[in-house]
Design an enzyme around this catalytic site. Structure first.
Site, PDB file in Angstrom:
ATOM      1  N   ARG A  65     -21.656 -17.737 -26.821  1.00  0.00           N
ATOM      2  CA  ARG A  65     -21.390 -17.087 -25.521  1.00  0.00           C
ATOM      3  C   ARG A  65     -22.649 -16.427 -24.949  1.00  0.00           C
ATOM      4  NH1 ARG A  65     -15.636 -13.944 -25.857  1.00  0.00           N
ATOM      5  NH2 ARG A  65     -14.370 -15.584 -26.759  1.00  0.00           N
TER       6      ARG A  65
ATOM      7  N   ASP B 225      -8.587  -2.431 -17.986  1.00  0.00           N
ATOM      8  CA  ASP B 225      -9.338  -3.269 -18.925  1.00  0.00           C
ATOM      9  C   ASP B 225     -10.808  -2.864 -18.817  1.00  0.00           C
ATOM     10  OD1 ASP B 225      -8.411  -6.128 -20.407  1.00  0.00           O
ATOM     11  OD2 ASP B 225     -10.573  -5.879 -20.165  1.00  0.00           O
TER      12      ASP B 225
HETATM   13  C1  LIG Z   1      -6.369 -10.528 -25.894  1.00  0.00           C
HETATM   14  S1  LIG Z   1      -6.413  -9.549 -24.439  1.00  0.00           S
HETATM   15  C2  LIG Z   1      -4.737  -8.912 -24.402  1.00  0.00           C
HETATM   16  C3  LIG Z   1      -4.095  -9.037 -23.051  1.00  0.00           C
HETATM   17  C4  LIG Z   1      -2.635  -8.593 -22.975  1.00  0.00           C
HETATM   18  N1  LIG Z   1      -2.494  -7.203 -23.366  1.00  0.00           N
HETATM   19  C5  LIG Z   1      -1.742  -9.494 -23.778  1.00  0.00           C
HETATM   20  O1  LIG Z   1      -1.281  -9.082 -24.844  1.00  0.00           O
HETATM   21  O2  LIG Z   1      -1.492 -10.617 -23.355  1.00  0.00           O
HETATM   22  C6  LIG Z   1      -7.354  -8.101 -24.967  1.00  0.00           C
HETATM   23  C7  LIG Z   1      -7.957  -7.337 -23.825  1.00  0.00           C
HETATM   24  O3  LIG Z   1      -8.442  -6.080 -24.284  1.00  0.00           O
HETATM   25  C8  LIG Z   1      -9.603  -5.754 -23.541  1.00  0.00           C
HETATM   26  N2  LIG Z   1     -10.399  -4.720 -24.228  1.00  0.00           N
HETATM   27  C9  LIG Z   1     -11.121  -4.849 -25.359  1.00  0.00           C
HETATM   28  N3  LIG Z   1     -11.731  -3.676 -25.653  1.00  0.00           N
HETATM   29  C10 LIG Z   1     -11.381  -2.803 -24.696  1.00  0.00           C
HETATM   30  C11 LIG Z   1     -11.688  -1.421 -24.436  1.00  0.00           C
HETATM   31  N4  LIG Z   1     -12.495  -0.718 -25.251  1.00  0.00           N
HETATM   32  N5  LIG Z   1     -11.156  -0.843 -23.357  1.00  0.00           N
HETATM   33  C12 LIG Z   1     -10.343  -1.533 -22.520  1.00  0.00           C
HETATM   34  N6  LIG Z   1     -10.018  -2.836 -22.707  1.00  0.00           N
HETATM   35  C13 LIG Z   1     -10.527  -3.456 -23.776  1.00  0.00           C
HETATM   36  C14 LIG Z   1     -10.319  -7.091 -23.407  1.00  0.00           C
HETATM   37  O4  LIG Z   1     -11.250  -7.111 -22.344  1.00  0.00           O
HETATM   38  C15 LIG Z   1      -9.140  -8.056 -23.188  1.00  0.00           C
HETATM   39  O5  LIG Z   1      -8.908  -8.317 -21.837  1.00  0.00           O
END
Ligand SMILES: C[S@@+](CC[C@H](N)C(=O)[O-])C[C@H]1O[C@@H](n2cnc3c(N)ncnc32)[C@H](O)[C@@H]1O
Length: 273
Positions: free
Chosen positions: A35, A139
């Site tokens: 990436r 997010d």
């Molecule tokens: C796999 S997705 C989950 C999306 C949704 N909650 C679901 O279950 O379908 C994880 C998300 O967490 C976000 N994320 C990771 N670390 C984070 C942080 N420190 N603060 C806010 N968001 C975060 C990522 O950018 C990503 O969009």
């Protein structure tokens, strides 16, 4: 381009951990390599060393680094049993108890918005117009937040949305937009998207929340970070409010003690003190 060295991988992984709490173990090295190589090429830089220097001199690059290294897989009605529990158990309880007719939920780690819009659809179906219902959706990744804000999804992304809800809450694209589904403004106005870092002390929350969905986000954090975030969630929930975690996430028994009760599959209720 040469592969990322051990030294630079450790540097990037420490930085990501410090800033957003995401733990990048050794097994993620190939993912980081691939990436970041794309990002380096896009910036017209030579190699990973150059990139570290660039990062040092351009603090706004951190945003791109988070966008590049977070994992954002999601879909509408993901882990449907949680939405059934919400509609059959949580919302009826909220309806019985609320004099103020105000309902507040949070999709924390909302990615491109599918979870937040699913929640907004269900609130809109459950409560009549006279209720004040809002979903905050946050997010760290600005790219997915932009997509969420636009609210335009491809046919394959909305396949889990029941047909009658699809036609009620989405505009069906025609002509060159055929196959695209746009969230109608009546749904969009129920959701507020914000950039917010779960690894920081302050969250953009004003009123106490009825429920928090933070699913498939904790898997990227270690126990220490999870516990810090859990304490903040606890503070922002109303007494007996609910926390929904992803299918492989949980609150361990020690952490639950006196604070959380496990009420359903990876669903926890804040204990009344
Ligand atoms: C796999 S997705 C989950 C999306 C949704 N909650 C679901 O279950 O379908 C994880 C998300 O967490 C976000 N994320 C990771 N670390 C984070 C942080 N420190 N603060 C806010 N968001 C975060 C990522 O950018 C990503 O969009």
């Amino acid at each position: 381009m040469q592969e990322i060295s051990e030294k630079i991988f450790n540097h990037i992984s420490d930085l990501i951990y410090q800033e957003i709490g995401v733990h990048l173990p050794q097994k993620k090295k190939a993912m980081v390599n691939s990436r970041l190589s794309k990002r380096i090429r896009k910036l017209g830089l030579q190699d990973f060393e150059d990139y570290c220097q660039y990062l040092e001199n351009n603090k706004q690059e951190l945003l791109h680094l988070f966008n590049t290294l977070t994992t954002n897989v999601t879909h509408f009605f993901r882990e449907k049993h949680h939405f059934d529990f919400l509609c059959n158990n949580v919302l009826p309880q909220v309806k019985d108890e609320k004099a103020g007719k105000k309902v507040r939920g949070w999709s924390a780690g909302c990615s491109s918005g599918e979870e937040a819009y699913t929640l907004a659809i269900l609130l809109s179906e459950f409560f009549n117009q006279s209720w004040d219902t809002k979903i905050l959706a946050t997010d760290i990744n600005t790219e997915v937040l932009n997509a969420a804000q636009k609210g335009i999804y491809h046919q394959r992304q909305v396949k889990k949305v029941p047909y009658e809800l699809l036609t009620k809450y989405f505009q069906l694209g025609t002509g060159e937009n055929k196959g695209l589904f746009k969230v109608k403004s009546k749904l969009k106005k129920l959701v507020q998207f914000r950039r917010s870092n779960l690894n920081q002390n302050q969250y953009p929350i004003k009123s106490k929340l009825d429920f928090i969905f933070c699913r498939n986000v904790f898997i990227y954090f270690n126990d220490k970070t999870q516990n810090k975030i859990l304490n903040r969630f606890h503070k922002h929930l109303k007494p007996e409010g609910y926390l929904f975690l992803g299918h492989s996430e949980s609150i361990n028994t020690e952490e639950r003690e006196g604070k959380w009760e496990s009420v359903y599959k990876t669903v926890y209720q804040k204990r009344r003190r």
